[in-house]
Design a protein around this motif. Structure first.
Motif, mmCIF file in Angstrom:
data_model
loop_
_atom_site.group_PDB
_atom_site.id
_atom_site.type_symbol
_atom_site.label_atom_id
_atom_site.label_comp_id
_atom_site.label_asym_id
_atom_site.label_seq_id
_atom_site.Cartn_x
_atom_site.Cartn_y
_atom_site.Cartn_z
ATOM 1 N N PRO A 50 1.166 -11.812 3.409
ATOM 2 C CA PRO A 50 0.775 -11.371 4.758
ATOM 3 C C PRO A 50 0.665 -9.844 4.838
ATOM 4 O O PRO A 50 1.404 -9.120 4.168
ATOM 5 C CB PRO A 50 1.916 -11.866 5.644
ATOM 6 C CG PRO A 50 2.629 -12.895 4.858
ATOM 7 C CD PRO A 50 2.424 -12.546 3.417
ATOM 8 N N LEU A 51 -0.253 -9.382 5.670
ATOM 9 C CA LEU A 51 -0.448 -7.950 5.897
ATOM 10 C C LEU A 51 -0.310 -7.631 7.381
ATOM 11 O O LEU A 51 -1.043 -6.802 7.912
ATOM 12 C CB LEU A 51 -1.827 -7.518 5.391
ATOM 13 C CG LEU A 51 -2.092 -7.659 3.899
ATOM 14 C CD1 LEU A 51 -3.528 -7.242 3.578
ATOM 15 C CD2 LEU A 51 -1.099 -6.849 3.089
ATOM 16 N N THR A 52 0.627 -8.251 8.034
ATOM 17 C CA THR A 52 0.830 -8.023 9.467
ATOM 18 C C THR A 52 1.696 -6.781 9.680
ATOM 19 O O THR A 52 2.471 -6.400 8.792
ATOM 20 C CB THR A 52 1.508 -9.229 10.117
ATOM 21 O OG1 THR A 52 2.796 -9.421 9.505
ATOM 22 C CG2 THR A 52 0.670 -10.494 9.971
ATOM 23 N N PRO A 53 1.576 -6.153 10.840
ATOM 24 C CA PRO A 53 2.417 -4.988 11.122
ATOM 25 C C PRO A 53 3.910 -5.291 10.982
ATOM 26 O O PRO A 53 4.672 -4.435 10.517
ATOM 27 C CB PRO A 53 2.056 -4.631 12.571
ATOM 28 C CG PRO A 53 0.657 -5.124 12.729
ATOM 29 C CD PRO A 53 0.608 -6.392 11.911
ATOM 30 N N GLU A 54 4.321 -6.495 11.334
ATOM 31 C CA GLU A 54 5.742 -6.854 11.237
ATOM 32 C C GLU A 54 6.198 -6.860 9.768
ATOM 33 O O GLU A 54 7.269 -6.343 9.441
ATOM 34 C CB GLU A 54 5.995 -8.240 11.858
ATOM 35 C CG GLU A 54 5.696 -8.329 13.340
ATOM 36 C CD GLU A 54 4.203 -8.452 13.666
ATOM 37 O OE1 GLU A 54 3.826 -8.034 14.774
ATOM 38 O OE2 GLU A 54 3.412 -8.925 12.825
ATOM 39 N N VAL A 55 5.389 -7.435 8.910
ATOM 40 C CA VAL A 55 5.736 -7.504 7.485
ATOM 41 C C VAL A 55 5.705 -6.109 6.855
ATOM 42 O O VAL A 55 6.517 -5.792 5.985
ATOM 43 C CB VAL A 55 4.780 -8.464 6.741
ATOM 44 C CG1 VAL A 55 4.964 -8.390 5.239
ATOM 45 C CG2 VAL A 55 4.969 -9.885 7.235
ATOM 46 N N LEU A 56 4.795 -5.266 7.311
ATOM 47 C CA LEU A 56 4.614 -3.938 6.719
ATOM 48 C C LEU A 56 5.401 -2.846 7.432
ATOM 49 O O LEU A 56 5.261 -1.665 7.090
ATOM 50 C CB LEU A 56 3.126 -3.580 6.720
ATOM 51 C CG LEU A 56 2.218 -4.537 5.947
ATOM 52 C CD1 LEU A 56 0.759 -4.130 6.115
ATOM 53 C CD2 LEU A 56 2.606 -4.611 4.484
#
Length: 101
Positions: A50-56
């Motif tokens: 995943p490349l979501t803001p939460e993951v990053l």
């Protein structure tokens, strides 16, 4: 011909923020289409993580840009350095962390 050359030279002299504004739509499309083809169309994961803001959230933009440019050996993540500048990769990294930028 001279006017095209002058425009090209002026384009090189634009500040980074101005270049970002003119390239933002192209880079957003690249993220949606090219990154989305592996990371999922909503960037919530697929073949790639995943490349979501939460993951990053804890990732540094410079580190993400390095991954974008050089890929991850032994994985499906290819190097984009032949197609993107360092500035563009950093813009994408910041965009992934905060798409509202």
């Amino acid at each position: 011909m001279r006017s095209l050359l002058a425009l090209a030279i002026l384009g090189l002299a634009l500040p980074a923020a101005a270049m970002e504004a003119t390239d933002a739509a192209r880079l957003e499309r690249l993220v949606a289409q090219d990154c989305g083809s592996c990371h999922g169309l909503t960037l919530k994961g697929g073949l790639g993580s995943p490349l979501t803001p939460e993951v990053l959230a804890d990732a540094e933009p410079e580190g993400l840009a390095s991954i974008i440019l050089d890929g991850v050996p032994g994985t499906a993540m290819p190097p984009w350095r032949p197609l993107l500048t360092e500035e563009e990769a950093l813009w994408i990294a910041r965009y992934l962390k905060d798409p509202s930028q």
